[in-house]
Design a protein around this motif. Sequence first.
Motif, PDB file in Angstrom:
ATOM      1  N   ARG A  30       0.832  -1.205   0.000  1.00 14.97           N
ATOM      2  CA  ARG A  30       0.000   0.000   0.000  1.00 14.97           C
ATOM      3  C   ARG A  30       0.868   1.257   0.000  1.00 14.97           C
ATOM      4  O   ARG A  30       0.597   2.217  -0.719  1.00 14.97           O
ATOM      5  N   VAL A  31       1.931   1.255   0.807  1.00 15.42           N
ATOM      6  CA  VAL A  31       2.851   2.395   0.834  1.00 15.42           C
ATOM      7  C   VAL A  31       3.473   2.598  -0.543  1.00 15.42           C
ATOM      8  O   VAL A  31       3.524   3.722  -1.055  1.00 15.42           O
ATOM      9  N   ARG A  32       3.929   1.519  -1.149  1.00 17.42           N
ATOM     10  CA  ARG A  32       4.531   1.625  -2.498  1.00 17.42           C
ATOM     11  C   ARG A  32       3.541   2.186  -3.503  1.00 17.42           C
ATOM     12  O   ARG A  32       3.882   3.040  -4.325  1.00 17.42           O
ATOM     13  N   GLY A  33       2.313   1.702  -3.450  1.00 20.47           N
ATOM     14  CA  GLY A  33       1.280   2.190  -4.365  1.00 20.47           C
ATOM     15  C   GLY A  33       0.999   3.670  -4.162  1.00 20.47           C
ATOM     16  O   GLY A  33       0.879   4.431  -5.124  1.00 20.47           O
ATOM     17  N   PHE A  34       0.899   4.095  -2.898  1.00 19.81           N
ATOM     18  CA  PHE A  34       0.675   5.500  -2.610  1.00 19.81           C
ATOM     19  C   PHE A  34       1.860   6.347  -3.075  1.00 19.81           C
ATOM     20  O   PHE A  34       1.673   7.426  -3.638  1.00 19.81           O
ATOM     21  N   ALA A  35       3.076   5.853  -2.857  1.00 20.92           N
ATOM     22  CA  ALA A  35       4.271   6.598  -3.283  1.00 20.92           C
ATOM     23  C   ALA A  35       4.252   6.807  -4.792  1.00 20.92           C
ATOM     24  O   ALA A  35       4.504   7.914  -5.278  1.00 20.92           O
ATOM     25  N   GLU A  36       3.946   5.752  -5.525  1.00 19.89           N
ATOM     26  CA  GLU A  36       3.885   5.865  -6.986  1.00 19.89           C
ATOM     27  C   GLU A  36       2.809   6.850  -7.411  1.00 19.89           C
ATOM     28  O   GLU A  36       3.010   7.662  -8.311  1.00 19.89           O
ATOM     29  N   ARG A  37       1.673   6.790  -6.753  1.00 23.42           N
ATOM     30  CA  ARG A  37       0.562   7.676  -7.106  1.00 23.42           C
ATOM     31  C   ARG A  37       0.920   9.144  -6.842  1.00 23.42           C
ATOM     32  O   ARG A  37       0.644  10.016  -7.660  1.00 23.42           O
ATOM     33  N   VAL A  38       1.551   9.409  -5.697  1.00 20.51           N
ATOM     34  CA  VAL A  38       1.934  10.782  -5.366  1.00 20.51           C
ATOM     35  C   VAL A  38       2.986  11.291  -6.355  1.00 20.51           C
ATOM     36  O   VAL A  38       2.895  12.417  -6.840  1.00 20.51           O
ATOM     37  N   MET A  39       3.969  10.460  -6.683  1.00 17.76           N
ATOM     38  CA  MET A  39       5.006  10.891  -7.627  1.00 17.76           C
ATOM     39  C   MET A  39       4.417  11.136  -9.014  1.00 17.76           C
ATOM     40  O   MET A  39       4.777  12.106  -9.675  1.00 17.76           O
ATOM     41  N   ARG A  40       3.517  10.268  -9.449  1.00 16.71           N
ATOM     42  CA  ARG A  40       2.894  10.427 -10.766  1.00 16.71           C
ATOM     43  C   ARG A  40       2.043  11.689 -10.848  1.00 16.71           C
ATOM     44  O   ARG A  40       1.932  12.306 -11.910  1.00 16.71           O
ATOM     45  N   ALA A  41       1.435  12.070  -9.727  1.00 18.45           N
ATOM     46  CA  ALA A  41       0.540  13.233  -9.716  1.00 18.45           C
ATOM     47  C   ALA A  41       1.292  14.550  -9.879  1.00 18.45           C
ATOM     48  O   ALA A  41       0.697  15.552 -10.275  1.00 18.45           O
ATOM     49  N   ARG A  42       2.586  14.554  -9.564  1.00 16.28           N
ATOM     50  CA  ARG A  42       3.394  15.774  -9.679  1.00 16.28           C
ATOM     51  C   ARG A  42       2.704  16.979  -9.041  1.00 16.28           C
ATOM     52  O   ARG A  42       2.529  18.030  -9.675  1.00 16.28           O
ATOM     53  N   LEU A  43       2.310  16.806  -7.790  1.00 17.93           N
ATOM     54  CA  LEU A  43       1.625  17.884  -7.076  1.00 17.93           C
ATOM     55  C   LEU A  43       2.554  19.070  -6.880  1.00 17.93           C
ATOM     56  O   LEU A  43       3.725  18.896  -6.541  1.00 17.93           O
ATOM     57  N   PRO A  44       2.058  20.281  -7.072  1.00  8.84           N
ATOM     58  CA  PRO A  44       2.882  21.471  -6.868  1.00  8.84           C
ATOM     59  C   PRO A  44       3.441  21.501  -5.446  1.00  8.84           C
ATOM     60  O   PRO A  44       2.716  21.229  -4.482  1.00  8.84           O
ATOM     61  N   GLY A  45       4.712  21.828  -5.325  1.00 10.07           N
ATOM     62  CA  GLY A  45       5.342  21.957  -4.026  1.00 10.07           C
ATOM     63  C   GLY A  45       5.967  20.686  -3.481  1.00 10.07           C
ATOM     64  O   GLY A  45       6.802  20.739  -2.597  1.00 10.07           O
ATOM     65  N   VAL A  46       5.569  19.527  -3.998  1.00  9.22           N
ATOM     66  CA  VAL A  46       6.122  18.264  -3.492  1.00  9.22           C
ATOM     67  C   VAL A  46       7.545  18.114  -4.012  1.00  9.22           C
ATOM     68  O   VAL A  46       7.795  18.182  -5.209  1.00  9.22           O
ATOM     69  N   ARG A  47       8.482  17.928  -3.083  1.00  6.75           N
ATOM     70  CA  ARG A  47       9.902  17.852  -3.428  1.00  6.75           C
ATOM     71  C   ARG A  47      10.451  16.430  -3.393  1.00  6.75           C
ATOM     72  O   ARG A  47      11.307  16.069  -4.174  1.00  6.75           O
ATOM     73  N   GLU A  48       9.978  15.626  -2.435  1.00  6.08           N
ATOM     74  CA  GLU A  48      10.514  14.267  -2.285  1.00  6.08           C
ATOM     75  C   GLU A  48       9.467  13.394  -1.609  1.00  6.08           C
ATOM     76  O   GLU A  48       8.715  13.842  -0.757  1.00  6.08           O
ATOM     77  N   VAL A  49       9.451  12.130  -2.009  1.00 11.26           N
ATOM     78  CA  VAL A  49       8.540  11.140  -1.437  1.00 11.26           C
ATOM     79  C   VAL A  49       9.409  10.006  -0.914  1.00 11.26           C
ATOM     80  O   VAL A  49      10.199   9.430  -1.666  1.00 11.26           O
ATOM     81  N   VAL A  50       9.267   9.703   0.391  1.00 12.91           N
ATOM     82  CA  VAL A  50      10.131   8.721   1.036  1.00 12.91           C
ATOM     83  C   VAL A  50       9.273   7.613   1.663  1.00 12.91           C
ATOM     84  O   VAL A  50       8.680   7.811   2.727  1.00 12.91           O
ATOM     85  N   PRO A  51       9.212   6.443   1.022  1.00 14.34           N
ATOM     86  CA  PRO A  51       8.432   5.345   1.595  1.00 14.34           C
ATOM     87  C   PRO A  51       9.187   4.641   2.721  1.00 14.34           C
ATOM     88  O   PRO A  51      10.408   4.567   2.714  1.00 14.34           O
ATOM     89  N   ALA A  52       8.427   4.136   3.688  1.00 18.62           N
ATOM     90  CA  ALA A  52       8.947   3.296   4.768  1.00 18.62           C
ATOM     91  C   ALA A  52       8.047   2.061   4.849  1.00 18.62           C
ATOM     92  O   ALA A  52       7.218   1.843   3.970  1.00 18.62           O
TER      93      ALA A  52
END
Length: 92
Positions: A30-52
């Motif tokens: 689920r974390v991996r899926g969310f990370a991919e979704r957030v990165m794909r969305a290219r939301l303004p202001g998002v600089r880095e996505v770090v899964p644990a």
Amino acid sequence: MSDCLDILPLGDRALVIEVAHTVSEAAIDRVRGFAERVMRARLPGVREVVPAFCSLTVHYDPVALRGAGPPFDTLRARLMTLLSEKNEAGRP
């Protein structure tokens, strides 16, 4: 895995999305899926996505999120919308 989706501030330039309370393959997937979704969305202001194992940390630029309210609240609302949508496989 118990479903949990909490979005909490981590200072003034990051937030943590808690996906589960215990480590499991389902939580990691689920974390991996969310990370991919957030990165794909290219939301303004998002600089880095770090899964644990059970969470996802999102680092952001608060200046890029100025305007409609506090940066954390603005990004949290966008993430809640994004993460509540079903992915291509039909799962949240």
